[in-house]
Design an enzyme around this catalytic site. Sequence first.
Site, PDB file in Angstrom:
ATOM      1  N   CYS A 153       0.812  -1.226   0.000  1.00 56.27           N
ATOM      2  CA  CYS A 153       0.000   0.000   0.000  1.00 56.27           C
ATOM      3  C   CYS A 153       0.845   1.276   0.000  1.00 56.27           C
ATOM      4  CB  CYS A 153      -0.998   0.007   1.145  1.00 56.27           C
ATOM      5  SG  CYS A 153      -0.311  -0.238   2.784  1.00 56.27           S
TER       6      CYS A 153
ATOM      7  N   ASP B   7      -7.386   5.629  -1.706  1.00 52.72           N
ATOM      8  CA  ASP B   7      -7.085   4.431  -0.926  1.00 52.72           C
ATOM      9  C   ASP B   7      -6.585   3.320  -1.857  1.00 52.72           C
ATOM     10  OD1 ASP B   7      -7.026   2.285   0.784  1.00 52.72           O
ATOM     11  OD2 ASP B   7      -9.054   2.547   1.550  1.00 52.72           O
TER      12      ASP B   7
ATOM     13  N   HIS C  77      -6.175   0.184  -1.104  1.00 51.07           N
ATOM     14  CA  HIS C  77      -6.529  -1.136  -0.580  1.00 51.07           C
ATOM     15  C   HIS C  77      -7.674  -1.787  -1.341  1.00 51.07           C
ATOM     16  CE1 HIS C  77      -4.381   0.843   2.748  1.00 51.07           C
ATOM     17  NE2 HIS C  77      -3.926  -0.365   2.998  1.00 51.07           N
TER      18      HIS C  77
END
Length: 390
Positions: free
Chosen positions: A74, A276, A278
């Site tokens: 990430c 994000d 993820h």
Amino acid sequence: MDAATLTYDTLRFGEFEDFPETSEPVWILGKQFNALTEKEDILSDITSRLWFTYRKNFQPIGGTGPTSDNGWGCMLRCGQMILAEALIRRHLTRDWRWLRGERQKEGYISILHAFIDKKDSYYSIHQIAQMGVGEGKSIGQWYGPNTVAQVLKKLAVFDTWSRLAVHVAMDNTVVIEEIKRLCMPWLDFERGACASQEVNGCLEGACALVEEDPVLWKPLVLLIPLRLGLSDINEAYIETLKQCFMMPQSLGVIGGKPNSAHYFIGFVGQELIYLDPHTTQSAVEPCENGQVQDDSYHCQHPPCRMHICELDPSIAAGFFCLTEDDFDDWCVHVRKLSSCRGLPMFELVDSQPSHLINTEVLNLTPDFSDSDRLERFFDSEDEEFEILSL
């Protein structure tokens, strides 16, 4: 997005919240918007940022390594996003917009190719992970903001198309003289002129480079690893952090929560706006004509938001200066921050303070027997920023 596998972070959001209708100004990477009258413009601006997420089924890293970065990549993806924003500024300008389904500019395609999940792409997950080994990080190990900044700095040297000058400012200090040496290497700062000599009536050295190449300033990517508290962000830094997103040179901030990285691109009120990484998506193969199916590289739902006090104190702020005037203007903005309420996040000085070591001359190869010292030098997750004697 149909093939995406949602991981624990994105599952928490379920249905993404719509962007708030508020009279408070919205700041996205140096641009101000009105949420009541410019909502479509806000979403278009955010969608135009390159969005890098976990991928699966790419070529094994190092030939025999992982084929997915799910669960560990990430911060590497956030590093890709902040550098991709710099390349967009470099080649397409801040006002460039991505339009779904339309044939894209060659410059955009070239930028995207630099991040495709292949070993020969300048800034691929393969390159970042393998270069990280030299920073004391094994492939598959989680990075901190400072480590990814150091890796991007090394990889940018090979990007002869963009010709960026990437500077990582250590010890919470930005040294103007260091940056001008980096961005204008043909200048002899001690003599205040080009470093060159005349041989048989021809200039040799730096001035000869200037004559061959009219570009007098290498575009600057400035990354500043910071720690804004111990376990939680010190609220005294919040106003100055928000001011950074308001600067026209802003590339945003990489950081997040412990072991969960995000790319922060702006704020509204007391909420940070971020992309994000993820979400796990399948790796993309470019078409034979070089075009890329690029829908999955742009976040087409409302952006994520979180209260600024939830931010992990370990971050790296990024700025881009295309010209020397841009950098001088950035310095003016930073010096104005000293008069605003809140603590300054970093110091801006004209020349190298005598107590600081020039990190460029240290031999930071992976030959150190004590990997913990490498970890301490590079990772801003540490409690302090003192450079140890190596």
